[in-house]
Structures are given as structure tokens and as C-alpha cells.
Design a protein around this motif. Sequence first.
Motif, PDB file in Angstrom:
ATOM      1  N   GLU A  31       0.860  -1.188   0.000  1.00 39.22           N
ATOM      2  CA  GLU A  31       0.000   0.000   0.000  1.00 39.22           C
ATOM      3  C   GLU A  31       0.896   1.237   0.000  1.00 39.22           C
ATOM      4  OE1 GLU A  31      -2.218  -0.529   3.602  1.00 39.22           O
ATOM      5  OE2 GLU A  31      -0.674   0.427   4.823  1.00 39.22           O
ATOM      6  N   PRO A  32       0.335   2.406  -0.377  1.00 42.65           N
ATOM      7  CA  PRO A  32       1.144   3.626  -0.387  1.00 42.65           C
ATOM      8  C   PRO A  32       1.700   3.898   1.013  1.00 42.65           C
ATOM      9  CG  PRO A  32      -0.928   3.991  -1.538  1.00 42.65           C
ATOM     10  CD  PRO A  32      -1.038   2.650  -0.894  1.00 42.65           C
ATOM     11  N   GLY A  33       2.985   4.226   1.095  1.00 46.42           N
ATOM     12  CA  GLY A  33       3.616   4.492   2.392  1.00 46.42           C
ATOM     13  C   GLY A  33       3.679   5.981   2.678  1.00 46.42           C
ATOM     14  N   ASP A  34       4.336   6.317   3.783  1.00 50.24           N
ATOM     15  CA  ASP A  34       4.474   7.730   4.146  1.00 50.24           C
ATOM     16  C   ASP A  34       5.545   8.392   3.295  1.00 50.24           C
ATOM     17  OD1 ASP A  34       2.573   7.375   6.098  1.00 50.24           O
ATOM     18  OD2 ASP A  34       4.063   6.768   7.593  1.00 50.24           O
ATOM     19  N   ASP A  35       5.412   9.706   3.138  1.00 49.11           N
ATOM     20  CA  ASP A  35       6.358  10.459   2.304  1.00 49.11           C
ATOM     21  C   ASP A  35       7.792  10.257   2.768  1.00 49.11           C
ATOM     22  OD1 ASP A  35       4.461  11.395   0.696  1.00 49.11           O
ATOM     23  OD2 ASP A  35       4.396  13.445   1.519  1.00 49.11           O
ATOM     24  N   ASP A  36       8.656   9.988   1.812  1.00 52.06           N
ATOM     25  CA  ASP A  36      10.091   9.891   2.047  1.00 52.06           C
ATOM     26  C   ASP A  36      10.509   8.802   3.030  1.00 52.06           C
ATOM     27  OD1 ASP A  36      10.628  11.925   0.260  1.00 52.06           O
ATOM     28  OD2 ASP A  36      10.244  13.454   1.789  1.00 52.06           O
ATOM     29  N   ARG A  37       9.624   7.815   3.234  1.00 49.53           N
ATOM     30  CA  ARG A  37      10.025   6.718   4.115  1.00 49.53           C
ATOM     31  C   ARG A  37      10.662   5.585   3.323  1.00 49.53           C
ATOM     32  NH1 ARG A  37       7.636   6.221   9.209  1.00 49.53           N
ATOM     33  NH2 ARG A  37       8.660   4.203   9.273  1.00 49.53           N
ATOM     34  N   GLY A  38      10.606   5.651   1.992  1.00 52.35           N
ATOM     35  CA  GLY A  38      11.180   4.584   1.179  1.00 52.35           C
ATOM     36  C   GLY A  38      10.370   3.313   1.367  1.00 52.35           C
ATOM     37  N   LEU A  39      11.070   2.199   1.584  1.00 58.47           N
ATOM     38  CA  LEU A  39      10.387   0.923   1.811  1.00 58.47           C
ATOM     39  C   LEU A  39      10.158   0.723   3.309  1.00 58.47           C
ATOM     40  CD1 LEU A  39       9.461  -2.030   1.245  1.00 58.47           C
ATOM     41  CD2 LEU A  39      11.882  -2.662   1.283  1.00 58.47           C
ATOM     42  N   GLU A  40       8.906   0.460   3.664  1.00 58.40           N
ATOM     43  CA  GLU A  40       8.603   0.048   5.042  1.00 58.40           C
ATOM     44  C   GLU A  40       8.194  -1.409   4.959  1.00 58.40           C
ATOM     45  OE1 GLU A  40       5.909   2.236   7.984  1.00 58.40           O
ATOM     46  OE2 GLU A  40       5.987   3.477   6.171  1.00 58.40           O
ATOM     47  N   PHE A  41       8.969  -2.277   5.509  1.00 56.13           N
ATOM     48  CA  PHE A  41       8.703  -3.711   5.375  1.00 56.13           C
ATOM     49  C   PHE A  41       8.222  -4.256   6.716  1.00 56.13           C
ATOM     50  CE2 PHE A  41       9.844  -8.193   5.289  1.00 56.13           C
ATOM     51  CZ  PHE A  41       9.427  -8.570   4.010  1.00 56.13           C
ATOM     52  N   VAL A  42       7.027  -4.848   6.717  1.00 56.26           N
ATOM     53  CA  VAL A  42       6.466  -5.347   7.969  1.00 56.26           C
ATOM     54  C   VAL A  42       6.292  -6.860   7.874  1.00 56.26           C
ATOM     55  CG1 VAL A  42       4.636  -4.999   9.665  1.00 56.26           C
ATOM     56  CG2 VAL A  42       5.146  -3.201   7.998  1.00 56.26           C
ATOM     57  N   ASP A  43       6.836  -7.562   8.849  1.00 53.92           N
ATOM     58  CA  ASP A  43       6.734  -9.021   8.875  1.00 53.92           C
ATOM     59  C   ASP A  43       5.475  -9.426   9.637  1.00 53.92           C
ATOM     60  OD1 ASP A  43       6.997 -11.710   9.265  1.00 53.92           O
ATOM     61  OD2 ASP A  43       8.662 -11.532  10.698  1.00 53.92           O
ATOM     62  N   LYS A  44       4.499 -10.011   8.926  1.00 50.44           N
ATOM     63  CA  LYS A  44       3.231 -10.408   9.565  1.00 50.44           C
ATOM     64  C   LYS A  44       3.058 -11.921   9.527  1.00 50.44           C
ATOM     65  CE  LYS A  44       0.957  -6.505  10.475  1.00 50.44           C
ATOM     66  NZ  LYS A  44       0.491  -6.185  11.812  1.00 50.44           N
ATOM     67  N   ILE A  45       4.151 -12.622   9.358  1.00 51.75           N
ATOM     68  CA  ILE A  45       4.079 -14.084   9.259  1.00 51.75           C
ATOM     69  C   ILE A  45       3.699 -14.680  10.607  1.00 51.75           C
ATOM     70  CG2 ILE A  45       5.514 -16.157   8.989  1.00 51.75           C
ATOM     71  CD1 ILE A  45       5.052 -14.989   6.355  1.00 51.75           C
ATOM     72  N   LYS A  46       2.690 -15.558  10.582  1.00 56.52           N
ATOM     73  CA  LYS A  46       2.330 -16.256  11.822  1.00 56.52           C
ATOM     74  C   LYS A  46       2.907 -17.662  11.758  1.00 56.52           C
ATOM     75  CE  LYS A  46      -1.854 -13.667  12.721  1.00 56.52           C
ATOM     76  NZ  LYS A  46      -2.172 -13.221  11.347  1.00 56.52           N
ATOM     77  N   GLY A  47       3.299 -18.190  12.904  1.00 56.71           N
ATOM     78  CA  GLY A  47       3.877 -19.522  12.941  1.00 56.71           C
ATOM     79  C   GLY A  47       5.176 -19.532  12.168  1.00 56.71           C
ATOM     80  N   ALA A  48       5.476 -20.665  11.530  1.00 54.15           N
ATOM     81  CA  ALA A  48       6.749 -20.778  10.846  1.00 54.15           C
ATOM     82  C   ALA A  48       6.548 -21.022   9.363  1.00 54.15           C
ATOM     83  CB  ALA A  48       7.588 -21.894  11.472  1.00 54.15           C
ATOM     84  N   ALA A  49       5.515 -20.367   8.778  1.00 54.28           N
ATOM     85  CA  ALA A  49       5.265 -20.531   7.352  1.00 54.28           C
ATOM     86  C   ALA A  49       6.535 -20.223   6.567  1.00 54.28           C
ATOM     87  CB  ALA A  49       4.126 -19.614   6.911  1.00 54.28           C
ATOM     88  N   ILE A  50       7.227 -19.139   6.956  1.00 54.06           N
ATOM     89  CA  ILE A  50       8.567 -18.876   6.416  1.00 54.06           C
ATOM     90  C   ILE A  50       9.491 -18.755   7.628  1.00 54.06           C
ATOM     91  CG2 ILE A  50      10.028 -17.280   5.143  1.00 54.06           C
ATOM     92  CD1 ILE A  50       7.577 -16.314   3.637  1.00 54.06           C
ATOM     93  N   PRO A  51      10.525 -19.562   7.694  1.00 54.85           N
ATOM     94  CA  PRO A  51      11.447 -19.467   8.838  1.00 54.85           C
ATOM     95  C   PRO A  51      12.057 -18.065   8.928  1.00 54.85           C
ATOM     96  CG  PRO A  51      11.911 -21.416   7.510  1.00 54.85           C
ATOM     97  CD  PRO A  51      10.916 -20.602   6.743  1.00 54.85           C
ATOM     98  N   GLY A  52      12.223 -17.595  10.164  1.00 52.60           N
ATOM     99  CA  GLY A  52      12.721 -16.236  10.417  1.00 52.60           C
ATOM    100  C   GLY A  52      13.970 -15.887   9.623  1.00 52.60           C
TER     101      GLY A  52
END
Length: 691
Positions: free
Chosen positions: A506-527
Motif C-alpha cells: 500500500e502507499p507508504g508515508d512520504d520519504d520513508r522509502g520501503l517500510e517492510f512489515v513481517d506479519k508471518i504467523k507460525g513458521a510458514a517462512i522461517p525467520g
Amino acid sequence: MDRIRNVALIGHRGSGKTSLYEAMLFEGGAVNRLGRVDDGSTVSDHESDERQRGQSIDACVSHLAHAGREINLIDTPGDPSFVAGTAAALRVADSAVMVVNGAAGVEVHTERLWERADAEGLARLVFVNMLDRERADFFAALDSLKSAFGPHVVATEIPIGGEHDVRGVVDLIDMEAFVYAEGGRGRAERIPIPDELRARAAEYREKLMDEVAENSDELMERYLDGDAIDHEEIIAALKRGVTEGHLFPVTCGVATKNLGTDRLLDAIVEDLPSPQMRGPLEMFDGDGDAIEIAPDSDGPLVAYVFKTTADPYTGRINYFRVCSGTMRSDSQAVNVSEHQKERIGQIGQPLGTDLMPVAALGAGDIGAVAKLKETRAGEVLCDEERAISAGPLDLPSPVMAFSYEAKSRSDEEKAATAVRRLSEEDPTLDVHRDPQTGEQIIAGLTQVHVEVLVERMKSRFGAVVELHPPRVPYRETIRRPAAAHARYKKQTGGRGQFADCAIEIEPGDDDRGLEFVDKIKGAAIPGGFIPSVEKGVEEAMQHGTLAGYPVKDVRVRLVDGKHHDTDSSEMAFKIAGAMAFKEAMGEADPVLLEPILELAIDCPEDVVGDVIGDLNSRRGRPLGMEAKGLMTQIRAEVPMAEVLDLAPELRSISGGRAEFTMEFARYEEVPEQLVEKVIEAGARPAGAAAP
Ligand SMILES: Nc1nc2c(ncn2[C@@H]2O[C@H](COP(=O)(O)OP(=O)(O)OP(=O)(O)O)[C@@H](O)[C@H]2O)c(=O)[nH]1
Ligand SMILES: [Mg+2]
């Protein structure tokens, strides 16, 4: 303790700073010939390009003695292309002499530089120069100063004669008159105040005394009672007001005739503060909290490096101010910005490019040292490792980006060294490789700024390069949320590759570049693989899906995924991340952004209409208009794509009488009717595969 004065000469381009600097060096006996800008015989403006262009490019430091005091005088460039040197000089000065063209009064950069000096907390004194010029008018210049900087700008002298027959000054503190012999060295001759100036001198003396008395209750009382007040008392109150930054004495003269220069040196000694009077300087500790550095020669060493020159023959020279402690020749120091030990060889007091060797320099003094290994302008030297920094200078960011190409193979190597060394000298230059096109880029504040760099690459390093017209750094972003799912899978016998991820963007805040949020539950993808997904997204953002320009300001949530015990790898997850981002971006209403610049154009009244017409044809949006001395300043926002050829056009509209500065304002969407054109021109190098 009261020995030193650190003074920067500042002022609008061509107001006569360098000429005044030379006259002061001559008058102070530091040189025995009066250097002239027009003959190329100056201590400052010593570089060949400065002489050729007839303007200062670098700040120049010289030490001179006057009336038992030590003055460290810094000449600064007035052209905003070279503001980095000016800003650094203001950081190490305790006061500024604002040089004003007596025929023009306050000009645009007079105001900008006044604000800079104010922000650094510097005491200020004004020198109204060029009184010998046609239409020069001290009183008109004084009025323009008052209307720009307020009522506490006050004349301490007024001129005798004007234009071609300006001869001397009336001193309003002691009510004495002085005339100068043409081109003469030494003090002026004292004469009675000329009859025709008596009334005027009395009027301006009263204005001066009203202002001075404000700085001392006791003096105010006696002044109102009509008591005689002697020179020392007046100076003490004046100096208090000047040091505290609410009184600004105005002096005058003719730099090229060395008229008034001796009195200016007196005023520097009498009216301007020493480092001790100015008091502690502000720096920052490891947490970024402000700390005070007191000017104590017996304290721990803290020296701020404000200028670095790179020359392939003489090597690197660093100029510094000792903020606290004592800097000694043949000693050691720690560059606490780089965590590097430095051997300090012979230190010296500069006179332009020369260094007069000294054994030590105490707190408040300015000096130079050659051959430090790692130290550059902006860094701090201490006697031991300490968490301390000076904070960045407030500088505009480079907006004019040119690509360059070396003429030959051997130039290529020389150019790489030259660009690296020269950009060390100037924080407003940015040199890098364009990740989209692979081109070498030099970005500066203006075209002149970049051209000077290229000339220096050739003259100092023998590197010949060709500049290509600047490119507009377009960007891409998205307008609405989207989601995508990507699976990267390869089975080629033996171990395969497997990664699977689902993201929402989704559109992020001005001049923040990439904001990456990890919402993985359990171990679907290992950390351990999650940073790889982020890396993949980051790389995909280097080339947007619209035209291959970098993507800015997107929030990405990693919501789900799958992995395989043996086939999953960091590489596989990076690829899956990039695939997912590209797919999502295509669905998220991607748009093209262009940089918008804020322009300030100064031009004579009679061409204002033409300039505004020209700006309109460049998709410009006017922000306002204001009288600035004899000029009118037009402020406007214009897309960068439209200003690349503004300089020559403005020159032809105004007959060379207009000038402009610009600063990056923000990114905005490219208007729909132009999008196709930009996409066609594309950032993708020819032949590269479509994303
Ligand atoms: N008539 C006259 N000309 C002057 C005076 N002072 C300087 N000039 C001339 O004005 C021009 C510019 O002088 P500089 O001393 O280079 O001005 P500057 O302020 O150092 O200029 P920048 O470094 O570009 O900001 C030169 O041609 C000088 O000879 C003066 O008092 N009277
Ligand atoms: Mg100059």
C-alpha cells in the motif's frame, strides 16, 4: 585572553569581499603589495579557475596582526553555488563582516547570508563598499539595511564625498573626520568635520548613541542627563550589544582604494567579540544531545576541521578551529569521527596557501596542518577517543545531476581518483553510479558548480571528461493497495529451489522509502529467510514496473508463505520477494513522479513580465514576488524537467542581469499528458529486458 578575532567576510556575489580582504592583509602588514582581483594578484582567489572566472570559489583563511590582536580572516564566496565553503567558514568564525555594494544596497544573498550568520549566532558588522562607484549612496544602502535587518543596524561612520570624489569618513563615535591619500598606506589624516557634514553627522551621532545607550542602563541615564561619555564607555556598551547579537554597526569605504580599511580593522578589534567573549560552542555527544565546549586552552583538545583541500602535489591540507585545549605541532590526535589516530606534523597559521609554522595554537585559534591521513572537513579531532560531533551544516542538496564520460581509458582511472578527492572538499557535491543506467553521475547545486568540478578534475588531476546534459531523477510509486502471491520453484535434478510468499502493498508515508512489515504467523517462512524476502522487494523497487525508475514510499506486509526443508534458500526467497513485488505493483495503480524545484529568481523590474511569461511556459507555479534592493525576486515552483535550460534563457531575457537559485521541494505526479513521453525516454538502458 582577548587576543583573537575570527572573522568571516560574507556578502552578495561581487560586493568586493576579496578586494577588501586583500586591503586588510595589506593594511595589517601580512603582505607588502595590495592584491587586486582584476590583476589576479590576490592571496585569496589563488586558484586558476577563481582568477579566470573573477569570483571566489573556495573560502580562504589568512592570519594577520593588528593593534596587538590576532585576526583570523576568512574570505568566502558570494555565489550560492559555492555555499558549502561559506557555511563552513561561518561555523568557525565568531563574527561576520557583511560586505554590501554601496550602489546596490541589500541584495538577495545579503539577506540569505545574514540569516546564516544569525543561525550560527555570530556578531555582525557591515561594511558598505564601492562608495566610489557611480550612483553609490551610503544613506540609501543604510536604509535598505535597516528595512531588511531592523532598527538596530546603525552607522558608526558616514562618508565624506561620494562617487568619484569620496575622500574619507566622519567617525560618529569620537566625532572626528579623516581623509585618505589616494592609494596611501597607513592611517588617514585627521581633519575638522567639513561644515557641510556637521548637521548630518550630529543627526547620525544621535541615532548611534540612542542605540548604544540601550545596552547599558547606567550609560542611558547619563546620556539622557546630557553628560559627556568617553570613547571607552561607548565602545564597551557597543561591544556588548554587538556580541549579544542585537546591535549591528555599519562602516564604509572603498576596498580597491584601501579607503576605510584601517578603520575596519580597528572596528574588528574594538567592536567584535573574541572567542572567550563569545563563550562556549555547541557540539553533540554520542546520543545526539547538545554539549558545550568552553574555549579553555588548558582543557581537553577538541578541534573542528572546516576545510580540506586536495591537491595531487601538496597533498591534503586540513584547516581547523581549536574549540578547546591546545593543538601542538608534532603531536598526536584522534579523529573521533573516523576513530582513527592521526599524527599531527607541523601546524601553522595560514596566509592563503602558505602556512606560517607555529608550535601550538590555543582555544579559539584557527590553524592548518598538512598530510593527515583520514581527516576531512566536518570531522572532529580530540586528544583521546570521545563521542563528540559538530552536527551537520545546513546545506541545500545537490539537484543538478550530470552524467559524465571519461575521454579515454587513462582518463577513466584519473577521473575516479579526481572525483573522489574533490568531492571530499565539498559536501554539496554528490558523485555516484546511477544504479539504473550504470552511468557515472556528478550532482551539484547548479550547472556552474558542476562545471567548476570538471575543470578542476582536468587542471589538478589531468582527467578529461565530457559532461552530458542532466537527467531528471524520476521516481515511481503506487496509489492504491494490492496483494500478490509468488512461488519460485525449480527442479533440475539434485537439490531444487523453492520459495513461496504472499505480500500486501500500500502507499507508504512520504520519504520513508520501503517500510517492510513481517506479519508471518507460525513458521510458514522461517525467520532466517524473511530478510531475504525484504531484500528481494528492495531490489525490485530499484526498477519500477512503469518505466524502470526507482520506486519510493511503499509499505509492504509479508503475510504468508511456504518453505521446503531442503530446497529453500536465501536466494530463492529473494527471487520470490522480487516477483511478488512486481506483480503487486502492477495492480496497485503505479504512477510516475517528477522532482519539483523551488526557484528564487532575482531580476530587474523591467524584465519581470518576461520572466514570469517564461516560467508559465515551463509549467511553473508562482509563489510570490518581493522587492529586494534594486531587484525583484520572483519565487516559483517549477518541475525540474523544465528548468534544465533555464540559465541561458534567463540570461538572454535579462541581458545577464538576472540570477537564480533553486532547491529541491518535493516529488509530484507527472501530468497525464506527459507520462507517455517520459516512459518512452525510460530509465532502462537500451537493450535491457522489460521487467
Ligand atoms: N569601484 C570599485 N570596485 C570595486 C570595489 N571593491 C571591489 N571592486 C571590484 O568589484 C569586482 C568584484 O570584486 P571582488 O572583490 O572579487 O568581489 P567578491 O565579493 O569577492 O566577489 P565573489 O567572491 O564572487 O563573491 C572586482 O572587479 C573589483 O575590482 C570598490 O570598492 N570600488
Ligand atoms: Mg571573492
